[in-house]
Design a protein around this motif. Structure first.
Motif, mmCIF file in Angstrom:
data_model
loop_
_atom_site.group_PDB
_atom_site.id
_atom_site.type_symbol
_atom_site.label_atom_id
_atom_site.label_comp_id
_atom_site.label_asym_id
_atom_site.label_seq_id
_atom_site.Cartn_x
_atom_site.Cartn_y
_atom_site.Cartn_z
ATOM 1 N N VAL A 42 0.822 -1.204 0.000
ATOM 2 C CA VAL A 42 0.000 0.000 0.000
ATOM 3 C C VAL A 42 0.857 1.256 0.000
ATOM 4 N N GLY A 43 1.930 1.253 0.781
ATOM 5 C CA GLY A 43 2.782 2.431 0.858
ATOM 6 C C GLY A 43 4.116 2.164 0.192
ATOM 7 N N LYS A 44 4.994 3.140 0.275
ATOM 8 C CA LYS A 44 6.314 3.030 -0.336
ATOM 9 C C LYS A 44 7.065 1.824 0.227
ATOM 10 N N SER A 45 7.032 1.699 1.562
ATOM 11 C CA SER A 45 7.834 0.658 2.191
ATOM 12 C C SER A 45 7.342 -0.745 1.836
ATOM 13 N N THR A 46 6.023 -0.953 1.857
ATOM 14 C CA THR A 46 5.519 -2.291 1.535
ATOM 15 C C THR A 46 5.717 -2.596 0.051
ATOM 16 N N LYS A 47 5.626 -1.580 -0.798
ATOM 17 C CA LYS A 47 5.905 -1.803 -2.224
ATOM 18 C C LYS A 47 7.372 -2.223 -2.403
ATOM 19 N N GLU A 48 8.237 -1.545 -1.683
ATOM 20 C CA GLU A 48 9.657 -1.871 -1.777
ATOM 21 C C GLU A 48 9.897 -3.286 -1.238
ATOM 22 N N MET A 49 9.227 -3.599 -0.139
ATOM 23 C CA MET A 49 9.394 -4.932 0.449
ATOM 24 C C MET A 49 8.961 -6.001 -0.545
ATOM 25 N N GLY A 50 7.930 -5.688 -1.316
ATOM 26 C CA GLY A 50 7.431 -6.623 -2.320
ATOM 27 C C GLY A 50 8.463 -6.945 -3.399
ATOM 28 N N THR A 51 9.438 -6.053 -3.573
ATOM 29 C CA THR A 51 10.474 -6.298 -4.585
ATOM 30 C C THR A 51 11.601 -7.173 -4.046
ATOM 31 N N MET A 52 11.583 -7.438 -2.731
ATOM 32 C CA MET A 52 12.655 -8.261 -2.152
ATOM 33 C C MET A 52 12.375 -9.739 -2.429
ATOM 34 N N ASN A 53 13.437 -10.509 -2.490
ATOM 35 C CA ASN A 53 13.305 -11.905 -2.905
ATOM 36 C C ASN A 53 13.983 -12.867 -1.955
ATOM 37 N N VAL A 54 13.746 -14.131 -2.177
ATOM 38 C CA VAL A 54 14.393 -15.174 -1.389
ATOM 39 C C VAL A 54 15.907 -14.964 -1.442
ATOM 40 N N GLY A 55 16.536 -15.020 -0.290
ATOM 41 C CA GLY A 55 17.982 -14.802 -0.223
ATOM 42 C C GLY A 55 18.323 -13.394 0.235
ATOM 43 N N ALA A 100 5.818 9.766 -1.086
ATOM 44 C CA ALA A 100 6.854 8.732 -1.081
ATOM 45 C C ALA A 100 6.553 7.651 -2.115
ATOM 46 N N VAL A 101 5.281 7.291 -2.228
ATOM 47 C CA VAL A 101 4.887 6.267 -3.205
ATOM 48 C C VAL A 101 5.169 6.764 -4.619
ATOM 49 N N GLN A 102 4.771 8.009 -4.895
ATOM 50 C CA GLN A 102 4.990 8.563 -6.237
ATOM 51 C C GLN A 102 6.469 8.573 -6.592
ATOM 52 N N ARG A 103 7.261 9.003 -5.615
ATOM 53 C CA ARG A 103 8.696 9.091 -5.829
ATOM 54 C C ARG A 103 9.265 7.696 -6.099
ATOM 55 N N PHE A 104 8.789 6.724 -5.314
ATOM 56 C CA PHE A 104 9.285 5.351 -5.451
ATOM 57 C C PHE A 104 8.920 4.783 -6.816
ATOM 58 N N GLU A 105 7.672 5.008 -7.224
ATOM 59 C CA GLU A 105 7.231 4.427 -8.493
ATOM 60 C C GLU A 105 7.935 5.063 -9.677
ATOM 61 N N LYS A 106 8.182 6.375 -9.572
ATOM 62 C CA LYS A 106 8.894 7.077 -10.633
ATOM 63 C C LYS A 106 10.304 6.514 -10.744
ATOM 64 N N ASP A 107 10.931 6.370 -9.603
ATOM 65 C CA ASP A 107 12.290 5.855 -9.528
ATOM 66 C C ASP A 107 12.349 4.445 -10.104
ATOM 67 N N HIS A 108 11.333 3.666 -9.756
ATOM 68 C CA HIS A 108 11.261 2.277 -10.182
ATOM 69 C C HIS A 108 11.100 2.192 -11.696
ATOM 70 N N ARG A 138 15.548 14.044 7.141
ATOM 71 C CA ARG A 138 16.069 13.779 5.800
ATOM 72 C C ARG A 138 15.055 13.035 4.930
ATOM 73 N N PHE A 139 13.784 13.012 5.349
ATOM 74 C CA PHE A 139 12.715 12.446 4.520
ATOM 75 C C PHE A 139 12.656 13.260 3.228
ATOM 76 N N PRO A 140 12.493 12.682 2.041
ATOM 77 C CA PRO A 140 12.218 11.275 1.760
ATOM 78 C C PRO A 140 13.453 10.398 1.519
ATOM 79 N N GLU A 141 14.656 10.955 1.715
ATOM 80 C CA GLU A 141 15.856 10.116 1.566
ATOM 81 C C GLU A 141 15.777 8.967 2.582
ATOM 82 N N PHE A 142 15.305 9.300 3.792
ATOM 83 C CA PHE A 142 14.994 8.279 4.789
ATOM 84 C C PHE A 142 13.469 8.143 4.804
ATOM 85 N N ASP A 143 12.983 6.936 5.082
ATOM 86 C CA ASP A 143 11.566 6.663 4.836
ATOM 87 C C ASP A 143 10.593 7.182 5.888
ATOM 88 N N THR A 144 11.080 7.509 7.083
ATOM 89 C CA THR A 144 10.161 7.921 8.147
ATOM 90 C C THR A 144 9.938 9.430 8.099
#
Lengths: 289, 485
Positions: free
Chosen positions: A66-79, A268-276, B276-282
């Motif tokens: 739903v948010g930036k962090s969980t989206k990022e977590m979703g990209t993590m893989n086994v290992g 944060a989500v927008q920034r993450f998706e753009k970056d992605h 330092r958000f958004p460089e740091f996530d919180t």
């Protein structure tokens, strides 16, 4: 470091991960949660424990992106590894033989309701479970829930699977159909669902336990950001909860507190998706398939 | 420099420490005080009269050999200065920055009777920073004793206790609940007073590495492990778990959006690097008009962090109309914060509203803070603390327009720690009952020190308690006494 040993894609936006965290697994009980920090610049993300295996030293996490962090977590893989996992946090569910009970799980909330239903069943309760999601695609663990329930009702908002209903409709039917029989109800899901479950059960005076997932940082009672307003004053979700009497929760306050950082989350989500996308574009431009 | 006479020494003015100007520093989170150069440190060291019967040391909770290390700095023998310092204090870069020297060592300095005392804290900081940069001293430890000690909490008390015990040859493991060691030094004290990477991390890592101290983060005592489990595995346990629980006022409106504890606000800023958000996530939010309730060091930290966040979010031009208020129910004379902190806060434009107490927080239709109803106070009779107690002036209520309220009213120990610790006595304030001389609690084999015993106090008093407990634990492990609480 806490290694991801297994990853399952339960839906486009719902992922399951089995994570190596022996010190958490050895203490974990149904109803408790953990906090994950993916990396040094990450957030501390509270997630309810969906399952645990003491022998293997692992815990199972299920999350919705739903948010930036969980989206990022979703990209993590086994290992891959999380830099930090801490817990178990909060109180565990009070498991005993109440008689006849109902477990309601909504969306990704089906995951944390599962160990509760299982333990209640093992304790001798007659367990009726109602699980629901917006669409069939977002439904999870139907088989596992069926295995620990005497009766299972499935609903979807759009009717793409099971009954086309909100979870509150069959819930009300049961309460009307078996007056006085239901001794206790657990509900885990989006805050708005838990609010309506509590409102549905209130007239029947059936104790209704909800598991809250509020905004928090440390998870040990230090910040107080997670406080929830109850009839008799505020409490901290992290140390006093996460389970509370749903009939006592001030839901409007809870919902507004959950929305407090929404502008930051959206940015944060927008920034993450753009970056992605940029990375993906670059990869395609470089001829990577 | 040729040897000076005492008279000549007394003529040297106290050396100022370079600082960022208030205009500059409210726009960044970098350290405010920049530290002495070697020349400045030597010049300041020249001021010390090397008293035959020095009183400065009596003011130091960890008994640093002050005249000796100052003499070494004066001689330009920095390695010797470090050695003397570290014989008593392993965290000089930290202490030099956050100790209230003005009421401790420097308060006893003979020069202070007529003029200004030797700037012991500033020289100490110089020695600490010098060692972090040059690593002159190899920390040594005695032969292994085979005894295992568990230290709960990696704040000032725990770290100090751990280092002393490790040097004596004991096998030390520190359990830390957060993801970074340092306790309040990391989550509470802002970067601009105490740099996290270059000072705290460096000072703790250096000591831990040299002395093979194991630091386990992500261990919450009371949840991940309980005290009874530690008892089964360790020969001694030290509780330095601090006072982490925030206090809120019991007034209407404290759960609206925009009302928070200083703990939350500072943890977001410091531990999670929210500035330092958004460089740091919180993320961390700052209002246009912020009221910080309370006037202790934590309140100053919250107010000064707010000022910085306001400038950062407004860009280079600053935010017009942005204000940060310290709202305090007593008068300026009773302010518990260090003078230097108050001075810095004022320089940075923090507004002080004395003799003012909130009675209610008011919200808009979206459940967000829009104002704070306050009442004016006047000073009445002295209370138990000896300070004149504030009394509300009837009918003096007024509304203060604010969109953020930060409570900095003090903290109390986290009760989570005491899960499965039957027999460990606590006071009615929730603090652990422990002997102040040696840290012994009411449970055999368990010591405690720092904020968990005293309630929120200073870094150095926690370090002193950690040190005294370490000495007692060592005697216990060597079988020098039978346990008596």
């Amino acid at each position: 470091m806490y290694r991801i040993l297994e990853k399952q894609v339960l839906s486009d936006v719902t992922k399951l991960m089995v994570v190596e965290a022996p010190q958490v697994a050895r203490k974990a009980r149904a109803g408790q949660f953990i906090i994950v920090l993916m990396h040094d610049q990450g957030e501390r993300i509270p997630l309810t424990i969906a399952d645990y295996d003491r022998t293997a030293g692992t815990i199972t996490l299920i999350f919705q992106e739903v948010g930036k962090s969980t989206k990022e977590m979703g990209t993590m893989n086994v290992g891959d590894s999380f830099t930090h996992v801490v817990g178990p946090l909060g109180h565990h569910t009070d498991i005993e033989n109440y008689g006849e009970i109902i477990c309601v799980g909504g969306g990704v909330g089906i995951a944390p309701i599962y160990p509760i239903a299982r333990e209640l069943k093992e304790a001798g309760n007659r367990v009726t479970s109602i699980i629901g999601a917006r669409t069939k695609e977002l439904l999870l663990w139907e088989d596992k829930m069926r295995a620990v329930s005497d009766e299972l009702i499935v609903t979807t908002d759009d009717g793409s699977y099971g009954r086309k209903d909100l979870v509150t409709t069959p819930l009300k039917e049961i309460l009307d159909g078996r007056p006085g029989q239901i001794k206790k109800i657990w509900a885990i899901g989006p805050a708005i669902m838990m609010k309506f479950v509590a409102m549905t059960t209130q007239p029947y005076k059936v104790p209704t336990i909800v598991s809250l997932n509020t905004i928090m940082i440390d998870g040990t009672g230090m910040c107080g950001g997670c406080r929830v307003v109850l009839d008799d004053g505020a409490q901290f979700v992290c140390v006093d909860g996460p389970e509370f009497d749903g009939h006592k929760v001030d839901w409007n306050n809870l919902l507004s507190r959950l929305a407090f950082y929404r502008p930051e989350e959206q940015a944060a989500v927008q920034r993450f998706e753009k970056d992605h996308e940029c990375k993906l574009d670059r990869a395609i431009a470089n001829g990577v398939k | 420099m040729a040897t000076l006479t005492q008279k000549e020494r007394m003529k040297i003015p106290r050396q100022d420490m370079p600082v960022q100007t208030p205009e500059d520093r409210v726009r960044n989170f970098s350290e405010v005080a920049l530290g002495y150069t070697l020349e400045m440190a030597k010049m300041e060291a020249e001021r010390c009269l090397q008293c035959k019967d020095p009183h400065c040391m009596e003011g130091c909770p960890v008994e640093v050999r002050i005249p000796e290390f100052i003499q070494a700095v004066r001689d330009g023998d920095m390695a010797e200065a470090v050695k003397i310092m570290k014989s008593k204090n392993n965290l000089p870069a930290i202490c030099g920055r956050v100790c209230p020297q003005e009421v401790q060592c420097e308060a006893r300095c003979i020069l202070g009777k007529k003029g200004e005392p030797v700037a012991i804290g500033r020289i100490e900081r110089f020695v600490g920073d010098y060692e972090l940069a040059n690593k002159t001293l190899e920390m040594t430890k005695e032969a292994p004793t085979g005894k295992k000690v568990a230290i709960c909490g990696s704040g000032p008390a725990g770290i100090t206790c751990a280092v002393d015990l490790a040097r004596l040859g004991h096998e030390v493991t520190i359990f830390e609940s957060l993801h970074t060691p340092g306790g309040v030094l990391v989550y509470g004290i802002p970067e601009f007073r105490l740099p996290k990477e270059s000072v705290i991390k460096a000072e703790i890592e250096t000591a831990a590495k040299a002395l093979s101290i194991r630091i386990l983060t992500d261990y919450i005592i009371g949840r991940t492990l309980t005290i009874d489990e530690l008892q089964a595995e360790y020969d001694a346990i030290f509780l330095g778990t601090g006072a982490g629980l925030p206090m809120f006022m019991r007034i209407p409106g404290i759960n609206f959006n925009g009302v928070m504890s200083a703990n939350e606000f500072l943890t977001r800023c410091n531990l999670m690097k929210g500035y330092r958000f958004p460089e740091f996530d919180t993320p961390v939010k700052v209002g246009k008009k912020v009221a910080v309730i309370g006037a202790g060091n934590v309140a100053m930290d919250a107010a000064r962090s707010s000022k910085r966040l306001q400038s950062l979010t407004a860009g280079a031009n600053g935010q017009s109309g942005a204000e940060v208020h310290i709202v305090y129910r007593r008068s300026s004379a009773e302010v518990p914060a260090r003078l230097e902190e108050v001075h810095h806060a004022k320089e940075e434009g923090v507004i002080f509203d004395f003799l003012t107490n909130p009675v209610e927080i008011l919200s808009d239709e979206k459940n967000a803070v829009r104002a704070m109803r306050c009442i004016r106070m006047e000073l009445g009779e002295p209370d138990q603390s000896g300070r004149r107690s504030p009394v509300p002036i009837k009918g003096s209520e007024f509304d203060m327009e604010v969109d953020q309220v930060i409570f900095a009213l003090g903290t109390s120990p986290n009760p989570l720690v005491f899960t499965n610790a039957a027999g460990l006595e606590r006071s009615k304030w929730g603090t652990v009952v422990a002997n102040t001389d040696n840290g012994r609690t009411t449970l055999k084999g368990i010591w405690a020190g720092g904020d968990v015993v005293t309630g929120a106090a200073t870094v150095i008093s926690a370090m002193g308690a950690g040190k005294r407990a370490a000495a007692d634990i060592d005697r216990f492990l060597k079988g020098e006494f039978d346990w008596q609480s």
